[in-house]
Scaffold this active site. Structure first.
Site, PDB file in Angstrom:
ATOM      1  N   ASP A 122      -1.499   4.683  -6.514  1.00  0.00           N
ATOM      2  CA  ASP A 122      -0.050   4.557  -6.292  1.00  0.00           C
ATOM      3  C   ASP A 122       0.719   5.719  -6.886  1.00  0.00           C
ATOM      4  OD1 ASP A 122      -1.161   1.703  -6.037  1.00  0.00           O
ATOM      5  OD2 ASP A 122       0.800   1.700  -5.082  1.00  0.00           O
ATOM      6  N   ASN A 175      -3.240   2.522 -10.192  1.00  0.00           N
ATOM      7  CA  ASN A 175      -3.639   1.816  -8.970  1.00  0.00           C
ATOM      8  C   ASN A 175      -3.655   0.327  -9.284  1.00  0.00           C
ATOM      9  OD1 ASN A 175      -4.511   1.822  -6.185  1.00  0.00           O
ATOM     10  ND2 ASN A 175      -6.532   1.218  -6.906  1.00  0.00           N
ATOM     11  N   LYS A 176      -3.972  -0.475  -8.303  1.00  0.00           N
ATOM     12  CA  LYS A 176      -3.948  -1.936  -8.450  1.00  0.00           C
ATOM     13  C   LYS A 176      -4.605  -2.388  -9.738  1.00  0.00           C
ATOM     14  CE  LYS A 176      -2.353  -4.312  -6.389  1.00  0.00           C
ATOM     15  NZ  LYS A 176      -0.985  -4.685  -6.819  1.00  0.00           N
ATOM     16  N   GLN A 207      -5.765  -8.762  -2.237  1.00  0.00           N
ATOM     17  CA  GLN A 207      -5.736  -7.733  -1.176  1.00  0.00           C
ATOM     18  C   GLN A 207      -7.162  -7.349  -0.741  1.00  0.00           C
ATOM     19  OE1 GLN A 207      -3.866  -7.653  -3.933  1.00  0.00           O
ATOM     20  NE2 GLN A 207      -1.906  -6.643  -3.620  1.00  0.00           N
ATOM     21  N   ARG A 248      10.114  -1.218  -5.397  1.00  0.00           N
ATOM     22  CA  ARG A 248       8.868  -1.258  -6.198  1.00  0.00           C
ATOM     23  C   ARG A 248       8.804   0.065  -6.967  1.00  0.00           C
ATOM     24  NH1 ARG A 248       3.527  -3.196  -3.318  1.00  0.00           N
ATOM     25  NH2 ARG A 248       3.093  -3.905  -5.439  1.00  0.00           N
ATOM     26  N   GLY A 282       0.864  -1.175   0.000  1.00  0.00           N
ATOM     27  CA  GLY A 282       0.000   0.000   0.000  1.00  0.00           C
ATOM     28  C   GLY A 282       0.902   1.227   0.000  1.00  0.00           C
ATOM     29  N   ALA A 283       0.617   2.170  -0.914  1.00  0.00           N
ATOM     30  CA  ALA A 283       1.551   3.278  -1.129  1.00  0.00           C
ATOM     31  C   ALA A 283       1.963   4.027   0.155  1.00  0.00           C
ATOM     32  CB  ALA A 283       0.971   4.229  -2.181  1.00  0.00           C
TER      33      ALA A 283
END
Ligand code: MRU
Length: 364
Positions: free
Chosen positions: A248, A258-259, A207, A100, A58-59
């Protein structure tokens, strides 16, 4: 809902500094929801690996972990000479920064820590280390205030009893207290809004199922878990009044990484006239990245798709796999970007600048 030790998952800190033992304490999120295991990270390699393996993810939580991490590594640099200290600091910083590529909070937090070194180069190294500790702690404390402010703005977009859909985990487990996309949900819950939340399971790493469904359920929120391919059904049924997701990295034009799967939800939401909101601390808005096409998307290993959460492998041996961890939602699918300084609306190039203007004026 409590664990065997009588504690709720929300009672644990996502990331904590154990300064005395030169360690970061995290919940190993790969074990949730089955087991709540706290682990201690001491070396650069342990911190790198915990972030890469998504033990902490998670950012915002990645940013806080990196800030504590670089502080602890800096603390252990044994020299009184600033230049020698700074060279070693840079080496450790670059190492952590490589773990990452998509969540900008990682480099944002590390850059903030480096700024402290650069601005205080005249200071004794021992005093500089103390300033680094303070900066890391304030990055964590700020996260709590920022998420709360995002929650207040987000709450103004919905009404009691609404259905809210979210993707991945932008919750407390991804940050320090309220989360970003979950902040309006938690604040609403405290105020008797009784939202009905739909959590996408979020393949391939689940998640949504393992973390979002777990933390919301544990805090008494009415949450229903759905598979990723069910969002059109729940929206078509009229059960969703708004989508809230985290991010993110937000590019200067509002395109948002994002995801993986987020952009699918955004396209479906547009089809069914459901507003789609991105909850974004300004730390996640990257004005140096012009558009979504300039965002590096992390590619993850094949086994996460073929076998990771299955009792036995569910795909043919040797099959080609495409496993991007994130996707980019085009800005025209986004109804608003909810920041701690207010809600930015299209055109985003201008409205995000206005958000940063408010930030510079310190308007919260
Ligand atoms: O790969 P992850 O689990 O780190 O991905 C997390 C997300 O995509 C979140 O939505 C994002 O980081 C925002 S967290 C407030």
């Amino acid at each position: 809902m409590k664990n065997t030790d009588g504690k709720n998952i929300l009672d644990y800190e996502t990331v904590a500094l154990d300064d005395e033992n030169n360690a970061i304490i995290i919940i190993d999120q790969t074990k949730l929801p089955g087991e709540t295991k706290l682990i201690s990270l001491k070396t650069g390699e342990e911190i790198w690996e915990a972030i890469y393996l998504l033990k902490v993810r998670g950012a915002p939580a990645i940013g806080v972990t990196a800030a504590f991490g670089i502080y602890l590594l800096a603390k252990q640099i044994l020299t009184e000479d600033y230049e020698a200290f700074y060279q070693e600091f840079r080496k450790q910083k670059e190492y952590l920064d490589s773990v990452r590529p998509t969540a900008v909070n990682l480099s944002w937090a590390l850059n903030r820590m480096e700024e402290v070194c650069i601005k205080n180069r005249e200071m004794a190294v021992a005093d500089l280390k103390e300033l680094l500790r303070k900066e890391a702690v304030s990055i964590k404390e700020e996260d709590i205030r920022v998420c709360k402010a995002i929650g207040e703005y987000g709450l103004s977009l919905v009404k009691p009893g609404d259905g809210i859909l979210t993707h991945c985990n932008a919750g407390k487990l991804a940050a320090c207290k309220y989360g970003t996309a979950t902040a309006p949900i938690y604040l609403g819950e405290e105020r008797g809004y009784h939202f009905r939340v739909f959590a996408d399971e979020t393949r391939p790493l689940l998640q949504g199922a393992r973390l979002t469904a777990y933390e919301l359920f544990s805090s008494g929120v009415d949450v229903t878990l759905i598979c990723d391919n069910m969002s059109a059904t729940v929206m078509k049924n009229g059960w969703v009044n708004a989508v809230f997701v985290g991010c993110d990295r937000v590019a200067a034009n509002g395109d948002t990484a994002n995801k993986i799967g987020t952009s699918v939800v955004a396209a479906v939401a547009k089809r069914y006239h459901v507003p789609f909101y991105v909850c974004a601390p300004t730390a996640t808005i990257d004005r140096n990245t012009p558009t979504g096409a300039d965002i590096t998307i992390e590619q993850r290993p094949d086994h996460e798709v073929t076998e990771m959460w299955y009792q036995e492998r569910m795909a043919p041996e040797g099959i080609k796999v495409f496993n991007p961890a994130f996707d980019v939602t085009d800005h025209d699918l986004i109804s608003g970007i909810v920041t701690e300084y207010g809600i930015a609306r299209a055109p985003y190039t201008e409205s995000l600048q206005e958000i940063f203007r408010k930030k510079e004026e310190g308007m919260i």
